[in-house]
Design a protein around this motif. Structure first.
Motif, PDB file in Angstrom:
ATOM      1  N   HIS A   4     -27.634 -58.910 -23.112  1.00 38.24           N
ATOM      2  CA  HIS A   4     -27.206 -57.509 -23.177  1.00 38.24           C
ATOM      3  C   HIS A   4     -26.153 -57.216 -22.112  1.00 38.24           C
ATOM      4  CE1 HIS A   4     -27.349 -53.230 -23.904  1.00 38.24           C
ATOM      5  NE2 HIS A   4     -27.551 -53.016 -22.614  1.00 38.24           N
ATOM      6  N   SER A   5     -26.246 -57.925 -20.971  1.00 34.36           N
ATOM      7  CA  SER A   5     -25.308 -57.695 -19.863  1.00 34.36           C
ATOM      8  C   SER A   5     -23.849 -57.894 -20.278  1.00 34.36           C
ATOM      9  CB  SER A   5     -25.648 -58.604 -18.689  1.00 34.36           C
ATOM     10  OG  SER A   5     -25.784 -59.944 -19.121  1.00 34.36           O
ATOM     11  N   LEU A   6     -23.607 -58.754 -21.272  1.00 40.99           N
ATOM     12  CA  LEU A   6     -22.225 -59.019 -21.684  1.00 40.99           C
ATOM     13  C   LEU A   6     -21.561 -57.787 -22.301  1.00 40.99           C
ATOM     14  CD1 LEU A   6     -22.438 -62.636 -23.182  1.00 40.99           C
ATOM     15  CD2 LEU A   6     -21.709 -61.942 -20.904  1.00 40.99           C
ATOM     16  N   THR A   7     -22.374 -56.844 -22.792  1.00 43.64           N
ATOM     17  CA  THR A   7     -21.783 -55.642 -23.391  1.00 43.64           C
ATOM     18  C   THR A   7     -21.098 -54.765 -22.349  1.00 43.64           C
ATOM     19  OG1 THR A   7     -23.824 -54.343 -23.176  1.00 43.64           O
ATOM     20  CG2 THR A   7     -23.544 -55.612 -25.204  1.00 43.64           C
ATOM     21  N   LEU A   8     -21.319 -55.058 -21.061  1.00 43.20           N
ATOM     22  CA  LEU A   8     -20.642 -54.297 -20.004  1.00 43.20           C
ATOM     23  C   LEU A   8     -19.123 -54.391 -20.111  1.00 43.20           C
ATOM     24  CD1 LEU A   8     -22.890 -55.120 -16.907  1.00 43.20           C
ATOM     25  CD2 LEU A   8     -22.640 -52.899 -18.019  1.00 43.20           C
ATOM     26  N   ILE A   9     -18.624 -55.447 -20.766  1.00 42.29           N
ATOM     27  CA  ILE A   9     -17.148 -55.555 -20.892  1.00 42.29           C
ATOM     28  C   ILE A   9     -16.585 -54.429 -21.758  1.00 42.29           C
ATOM     29  CG2 ILE A   9     -17.099 -58.056 -20.476  1.00 42.29           C
ATOM     30  CD1 ILE A   9     -16.533 -58.494 -23.431  1.00 42.29           C
ATOM     31  N   GLU A  10     -17.435 -53.768 -22.534  1.00 41.72           N
ATOM     32  CA  GLU A  10     -16.971 -52.602 -23.321  1.00 41.72           C
ATOM     33  C   GLU A  10     -16.421 -51.514 -22.413  1.00 41.72           C
ATOM     34  OE1 GLU A  10     -20.018 -50.926 -25.735  1.00 41.72           O
ATOM     35  OE2 GLU A  10     -19.832 -52.451 -27.303  1.00 41.72           O
ATOM     36  N   ASN A  11     -16.946 -51.445 -21.189  1.00 40.83           N
ATOM     37  CA  ASN A  11     -16.536 -50.390 -20.258  1.00 40.83           C
ATOM     38  C   ASN A  11     -15.312 -50.765 -19.436  1.00 40.83           C
ATOM     39  OD1 ASN A  11     -18.903 -49.037 -21.078  1.00 40.83           O
ATOM     40  ND2 ASN A  11     -20.107 -50.123 -19.541  1.00 40.83           N
ATOM     41  N   TRP A  12     -14.835 -52.002 -19.559  1.00 41.83           N
ATOM     42  CA  TRP A  12     -13.663 -52.402 -18.791  1.00 41.83           C
ATOM     43  C   TRP A  12     -12.424 -51.708 -19.356  1.00 41.83           C
ATOM     44  CZ3 TRP A  12     -14.169 -58.480 -18.126  1.00 41.83           C
ATOM     45  CH2 TRP A  12     -15.346 -58.760 -17.398  1.00 41.83           C
ATOM     46  N   PRO A  13     -11.492 -51.279 -18.487  1.00 41.35           N
ATOM     47  CA  PRO A  13     -10.287 -50.590 -18.954  1.00 41.35           C
ATOM     48  C   PRO A  13      -9.228 -51.569 -19.468  1.00 41.35           C
ATOM     49  CG  PRO A  13     -10.271 -50.726 -16.573  1.00 41.35           C
ATOM     50  CD  PRO A  13     -11.558 -51.354 -17.011  1.00 41.35           C
ATOM     51  N   VAL A  14      -9.595 -52.291 -20.522  1.00 40.70           N
ATOM     52  CA  VAL A  14      -8.705 -53.308 -21.101  1.00 40.70           C
ATOM     53  C   VAL A  14      -8.675 -53.102 -22.614  1.00 40.70           C
ATOM     54  CG1 VAL A  14      -9.244 -54.965 -19.274  1.00 40.70           C
ATOM     55  CG2 VAL A  14     -10.537 -55.041 -21.414  1.00 40.70           C
ATOM     56  N   SER A  15      -7.608 -53.578 -23.264  1.00 40.56           N
ATOM     57  CA  SER A  15      -7.518 -53.452 -24.726  1.00 40.56           C
ATOM     58  C   SER A  15      -8.421 -54.458 -25.415  1.00 40.56           C
ATOM     59  CB  SER A  15      -6.075 -53.668 -25.186  1.00 40.56           C
ATOM     60  OG  SER A  15      -5.220 -52.763 -24.535  1.00 40.56           O
ATOM     61  N   THR A  16      -8.389 -55.697 -24.930  1.00 39.68           N
ATOM     62  CA  THR A  16      -9.151 -56.774 -25.568  1.00 39.68           C
ATOM     63  C   THR A  16      -9.847 -57.600 -24.497  1.00 39.68           C
ATOM     64  OG1 THR A  16      -7.339 -56.910 -27.171  1.00 39.68           O
ATOM     65  CG2 THR A  16      -9.026 -58.621 -27.296  1.00 39.68           C
ATOM     66  N   ALA A  17     -11.120 -57.896 -24.712  1.00 39.90           N
ATOM     67  CA  ALA A  17     -11.864 -58.737 -23.776  1.00 39.90           C
ATOM     68  C   ALA A  17     -12.929 -59.497 -24.542  1.00 39.90           C
ATOM     69  CB  ALA A  17     -12.511 -57.894 -22.687  1.00 39.90           C
ATOM     70  N   ALA A  18     -13.227 -60.687 -24.068  1.00 42.56           N
ATOM     71  CA  ALA A  18     -14.301 -61.498 -24.649  1.00 42.56           C
ATOM     72  C   ALA A  18     -14.976 -62.259 -23.528  1.00 42.56           C
ATOM     73  CB  ALA A  18     -13.738 -62.467 -25.692  1.00 42.56           C
TER      74      ALA A  18
END
Length: 273
Positions: A4-18
Motif C-alpha cells: 500500500h505504501s507505493l501508492t504514496l507516489i500518487e501524491n508526488w508533484p510529478v506527471s508520471t511516476a512508477a
C-alpha cells in the motif's frame, strides 16, 4: 502481495511516476504506476555502467588498480569518485584519494577506457555484458555512461535482483562494490550538501550515517544505490532484503527531498511488517 505504501507516489508533484519493490529471489512485493514506461535515468545510469566495468574487470579486460584518468588515479578511484576529476569537466581539482568529488567526467573516462580495452563502444559493451543477459530489453545508453541511460521500473527490478543475488558477477566482486572505498573521505552529496564522511563503494553510494539523505531515516547504514537528477532512484537495503526503484518525469528538487524519505520509511515499515 501488494504494498500500500507505493501508492504514496500518487501524491508526488510529478506527471508520471512508477515504483516497485523486489526481493533478492525476484519476488516483486509490489509495484505501482506504468512500470513499462521508459524514463531518463540521469545518474541512476552510473550503477549500470559500474556493473559493466566490473564485468570487464572479471573478464580480465581491465584491472581495478590500473592507471586511468589523472596522474595517480586508477579504475578504482574513478568508480569511487576519488580520482580528483571535477564534477562535469575533465579538469583535475585534487589529488587521487583525497576527496570524494562526485564526477560525471570520471565515468566518461571509465567508459572510454573500457571501450578501448575491449574494442567495443561502451554502450554496446553495457548491452552485451549487463542489459541483454538480464533481459533489460527496454534499457538503452544513449550517450554518457554517467547519465544518459533510459529505462523502465520493470528493467531496473531485474537489475536490482541481480545485484542482490549476482549471476553475472562473482558475489565477492559485488560485495566489494558495496564496501566503502577510501573510508573517511569527505565530500558533497549532490542535492544534500557536505557529508563527512561521504561514503561510496564502486559505482554505488553507501548510506552509512549520512544526514540528510535521499533514503529513509529507517534505512540500514548498509543501504546502497543511487539517485538521479531526473527524479529517479534505486536503493537496496541488505538488512531488509529488498530493493526499491522509483522513476519520475520531474527533475530532482525540493519536492524529492520532501517526498522520498517518508516514502522509503513507509515502504520499509511495510516490508518489515
Amino acid at each position: 502481495m501488494s504494498l500500500h505504501s507505493l501508492t504514496l507516489i500518487e501524491n508526488w508533484p510529478v506527471s508520471t511516476a512508477a515504483a516497485a519493490v523486489v526481493r533478492a529471489d525476484g519476488t516483486v512485493l509490489g509495484s505501482y504506476g506504468p512500470t513499462g514506461h521508459r524514463f531518463p535515468l540521469a545518474s541512476v545510469t552510473k550503477p549500470l555502467a559500474a556493473y559493466a566495468v566490473l564485468v570487464a574487470y572479471e573478464e580480465g579486460a581491465v584491472e581495478l588498480d590500473e592507471p586511468v584518468g589523472p596522474p595517480g588515479a586508477t579504475v578504482r578511484h574513478l568508480l569511487a569518485h576519488t580520482s580528483g576529476l571535477a564534477f562535469d569537466e575533465h579538469r583535475v581539482t585534487s589529488a587521487p584519494g583525497e576527496r570524494r568529488l562526485y564526477s560525471n567526467a570520471g565515468f566518461e573516462v571509465l567508459g572510454d577506457h573500457v571501450a578501448k580495452a575491449t574494442d567495443i563502444p561502451f554502450a554496446e559493451y553495457l548491452r552485451q555484458a549487463v542489459l541483454e543477459p538480464l533481459g533489460m530489453t527496454s534499457t538503452t545508453l544513449d550517450g554518457s555512461p554517467a547519465k544518459d541511460a533510459v529505462s523502465t521500473v520493470d528493467d531496473l527490478v531485474r537489475f536490482a535482483v541481480e545485484v542482490q543475488a549476482p549471476r553475472l558477477l562473482d558475489p565477492r566482486t559485488v560485495a566489494e562494490a558495496m564496501t566503502v572505498h577510501y573510508p573517511g573521505t569527505k565530500g558533497v552529496l549532490p542535492g544534500y550538501g557536505h557529508q563527512n564522511p561521504n561514503d561510496w563503494g564502486l559505482g554505488f553510494e553507501i548510506r552509512d550515517s549520512k544526514s540528510p539523505h535521499w533514503t529513509g531515516t529507517s534505512s540500514s547504514p548498509g543501504t546502497f544505490g543511487h539517485f538521479g537528477q531526473s527524479g529517479t532512484f534505486l536503493w537496496i537495503d541488505p538488512v531488509v532484503g529488498a530493493a526499491c526503484v522509483a522513476l519520475t518525469d520531474r527533475a530532482f528538487g525540493p519536492w524529492a527531498v520532501e517526498a522520498w524519505t517518508p516514502f522509503t520509511d513507509a515502504v520499509l515499515a511495510e516490508v518489515r511488517g
